[in-house]
Design a protein around this motif. Structure first.
Motif, PDB file in Angstrom:
ATOM      1  N   GLY A 185       0.808  -1.217   0.000  1.00  0.00           N
ATOM      2  CA  GLY A 185       0.000   0.000   0.000  1.00  0.00           C
ATOM      3  C   GLY A 185       0.841   1.265   0.000  1.00  0.00           C
ATOM      4  O   GLY A 185       0.584   2.185   0.770  1.00  0.00           O
ATOM      5  N   ILE A 186       1.868   1.318  -0.843  1.00  0.00           N
ATOM      6  CA  ILE A 186       2.749   2.478  -0.891  1.00  0.00           C
ATOM      7  C   ILE A 186       2.127   3.563  -1.760  1.00  0.00           C
ATOM      8  O   ILE A 186       1.688   3.307  -2.876  1.00  0.00           O
ATOM      9  CB  ILE A 186       4.134   2.096  -1.441  1.00  0.00           C
ATOM     10  CG1 ILE A 186       4.783   1.104  -0.475  1.00  0.00           C
ATOM     11  CG2 ILE A 186       5.003   3.318  -1.639  1.00  0.00           C
ATOM     12  CD1 ILE A 186       6.036   0.476  -1.010  1.00  0.00           C
ATOM     13  N   LYS A 187       2.110   4.767  -1.221  1.00  0.00           N
ATOM     14  CA  LYS A 187       1.576   5.919  -1.947  1.00  0.00           C
ATOM     15  C   LYS A 187       2.719   6.911  -2.174  1.00  0.00           C
ATOM     16  O   LYS A 187       3.202   7.521  -1.215  1.00  0.00           O
ATOM     17  CB  LYS A 187       0.472   6.571  -1.125  1.00  0.00           C
ATOM     18  CG  LYS A 187      -0.093   7.823  -1.729  1.00  0.00           C
ATOM     19  CD  LYS A 187      -1.108   8.440  -0.788  1.00  0.00           C
ATOM     20  CE  LYS A 187      -1.466   9.822  -1.227  1.00  0.00           C
ATOM     21  NZ  LYS A 187      -2.291  10.510  -0.224  1.00  0.00           N
ATOM     22  N   LEU A 239       4.451  10.208  -2.625  1.00  0.00           N
ATOM     23  CA  LEU A 239       4.120  11.615  -2.412  1.00  0.00           C
ATOM     24  C   LEU A 239       4.962  12.451  -3.376  1.00  0.00           C
ATOM     25  O   LEU A 239       4.445  13.211  -4.167  1.00  0.00           O
ATOM     26  CB  LEU A 239       4.372  12.018  -0.956  1.00  0.00           C
ATOM     27  CG  LEU A 239       3.579  11.217   0.083  1.00  0.00           C
ATOM     28  CD1 LEU A 239       4.011  11.578   1.494  1.00  0.00           C
ATOM     29  CD2 LEU A 239       2.091  11.441  -0.104  1.00  0.00           C
ATOM     30  N   LYS A 264      11.517   0.394  -3.517  1.00  0.00           N
ATOM     31  CA  LYS A 264      10.118   0.420  -3.932  1.00  0.00           C
ATOM     32  C   LYS A 264       9.959  -0.212  -5.305  1.00  0.00           C
ATOM     33  O   LYS A 264      10.776  -0.004  -6.190  1.00  0.00           O
ATOM     34  CB  LYS A 264       9.627   1.874  -3.987  1.00  0.00           C
ATOM     35  CG  LYS A 264       8.204   2.054  -4.442  1.00  0.00           C
ATOM     36  CD  LYS A 264       7.911   3.540  -4.603  1.00  0.00           C
ATOM     37  CE  LYS A 264       6.628   3.815  -5.330  1.00  0.00           C
ATOM     38  NZ  LYS A 264       6.552   3.228  -6.655  1.00  0.00           N
ATOM     39  N   THR A 315       3.788  -1.053  -6.204  1.00  0.00           N
ATOM     40  CA  THR A 315       3.011  -0.653  -5.021  1.00  0.00           C
ATOM     41  C   THR A 315       3.498  -1.342  -3.753  1.00  0.00           C
ATOM     42  O   THR A 315       2.865  -1.235  -2.712  1.00  0.00           O
ATOM     43  CB  THR A 315       1.516  -0.980  -5.200  1.00  0.00           C
ATOM     44  OG1 THR A 315       1.381  -2.380  -5.440  1.00  0.00           O
ATOM     45  CG2 THR A 315       0.912  -0.174  -6.339  1.00  0.00           C
ATOM     46  N   THR A 350       5.954   7.474   6.947  1.00  0.00           N
ATOM     47  CA  THR A 350       6.478   8.273   5.843  1.00  0.00           C
ATOM     48  C   THR A 350       7.939   7.898   5.669  1.00  0.00           C
ATOM     49  O   THR A 350       8.704   7.887   6.638  1.00  0.00           O
ATOM     50  CB  THR A 350       6.348   9.780   6.118  1.00  0.00           C
ATOM     51  OG1 THR A 350       4.966  10.096   6.327  1.00  0.00           O
ATOM     52  CG2 THR A 350       6.869  10.591   4.949  1.00  0.00           C
ATOM     53  N   CYS A 401       7.616   8.926   0.237  1.00  0.00           N
ATOM     54  CA  CYS A 401       6.375   8.194  -0.037  1.00  0.00           C
ATOM     55  C   CYS A 401       5.769   7.787   1.301  1.00  0.00           C
ATOM     56  O   CYS A 401       6.401   7.915   2.355  1.00  0.00           O
ATOM     57  CB  CYS A 401       6.627   6.986  -0.938  1.00  0.00           C
ATOM     58  SG  CYS A 401       7.715   5.755  -0.241  1.00  0.00           S
ATOM     59  N   GLU A 402       4.545   7.324   1.254  1.00  0.00           N
ATOM     60  CA  GLU A 402       3.830   6.931   2.464  1.00  0.00           C
ATOM     61  C   GLU A 402       3.498   5.453   2.380  1.00  0.00           C
ATOM     62  O   GLU A 402       3.188   4.940   1.313  1.00  0.00           O
ATOM     63  CB  GLU A 402       2.555   7.745   2.599  1.00  0.00           C
ATOM     64  CG  GLU A 402       1.819   7.512   3.898  1.00  0.00           C
ATOM     65  CD  GLU A 402       0.577   8.374   3.999  1.00  0.00           C
ATOM     66  OE1 GLU A 402       0.670   9.431   4.642  1.00  0.00           O
ATOM     67  OE2 GLU A 402      -0.455   7.995   3.430  1.00  0.00           O
ATOM     68  N   CYS A 403       3.583   4.779   3.499  1.00  0.00           N
ATOM     69  CA  CYS A 403       3.266   3.357   3.573  1.00  0.00           C
ATOM     70  C   CYS A 403       2.274   3.147   4.709  1.00  0.00           C
ATOM     71  O   CYS A 403       2.528   3.557   5.840  1.00  0.00           O
ATOM     72  CB  CYS A 403       4.553   2.564   3.827  1.00  0.00           C
ATOM     73  SG  CYS A 403       4.270   0.817   4.058  1.00  0.00           S
ATOM     74  N   ARG A 404       1.140   2.540   4.396  1.00  0.00           N
ATOM     75  CA  ARG A 404       0.111   2.323   5.413  1.00  0.00           C
ATOM     76  C   ARG A 404       0.122   0.913   5.992  1.00  0.00           C
ATOM     77  O   ARG A 404      -0.451   0.665   7.037  1.00  0.00           O
ATOM     78  CB  ARG A 404      -1.265   2.631   4.842  1.00  0.00           C
ATOM     79  CG  ARG A 404      -1.425   4.092   4.490  1.00  0.00           C
ATOM     80  CD  ARG A 404      -2.885   4.492   4.479  1.00  0.00           C
ATOM     81  NE  ARG A 404      -3.031   5.928   4.383  1.00  0.00           N
ATOM     82  CZ  ARG A 404      -3.059   6.734   5.428  1.00  0.00           C
ATOM     83  NH1 ARG A 404      -2.924   6.274   6.627  1.00  0.00           N
ATOM     84  NH2 ARG A 404      -3.196   8.031   5.254  1.00  0.00           N
TER      85      ARG A 404
END
Length: 190
Positions: free
Chosen positions: A105-107, A109, A138, A141, A159, A175-178
């Motif tokens: 779930g990497i977004k 940024l 990375k 995703t 983050t 990037c952000e990881c949830r």
């Protein structure tokens, strides 16, 4: 300071009567990296870093990643010929905990596609506080993370921030990881 062995020659070379191993490394901090004995966090292999200086000229596709991570040529002793690429080495003296994690779930940024697939030196940030440093690779995703002597709260977003900005922009790469899970922990105390 710690470093990741990116790649190395499988056969030692003879240099001034000594057998050495040519290598490419990614130091966690190039300024704090010094010659001396290092221990592989997975294998326990003890190697000697003889020198880490010089410059590499990567192809255009790897230019951003090599710059942002301070990828460096290194001269290691003969024992390093038996090391595994991708292993993290820490100074032979001290206490170290290396966490290997899987990220989902990497977004992105501000994460250029040119960095995908390469190990990048990063800081791991939660609740605006740096929880540790290490490396991050990375893919589309997902990603792999290596955290050195840090602790993460597995219930909170993370983050991931590159330790350097790109040459062509002064924008922080992040990037952000949830969702992330622990794969393994290696502890070394000498």
């Amino acid at each position: 300071m710690t470093f990741m062995l990116l790649e190395h020659s499988p056969r030692p070379l003879k240099l001034r009567g000594n057998k050495v191993t040519a290598a490419t490394i990614i130091p966690l901090s190039k300024e704090r990296l010094s010659a001396g004995d290092y221990v592989g966090t997975k294998s326990g292999l003890i190697i000697k870093l003889i020198d880490s200086s010089g410059h590499l000229t990567p192809g255009p596709e790897a230019k951003d990643a090599f710059y942002i991570s301070d990828v460096t040529p290194a001269t290691l002793d003969e024992a390093a010929a038996g090391a595994q690429d991708g292993e993290v080495f820490v100074p032979a003296r001290g206490a170290w905990r290396i966490h290997r994690l899987q990220a989902d779930g990497i977004k992105p940024l501000r994460w250029p596609d040119s960095l995908d697939g390469y190990w990048i030196t990063v800081s791991f940030v939660q609740n605006h506080l740096v929880q540790g440093c290490g490396w991050f690779r990375k893919t589309a995703t997902t990603g792999e993370m290596i955290l050195v002597n840090g602790e993460l709260d597995y219930g909170r977003p993370l983050t991931i921030t590159a330790m350097k900005t790109l040459q062509k922009a002064t924008v922080t790469v992040e990037c952000e990881c949830r969702d992330f899970t622990l794969v393994e922990v290696n502890s070394i105390s000498t």
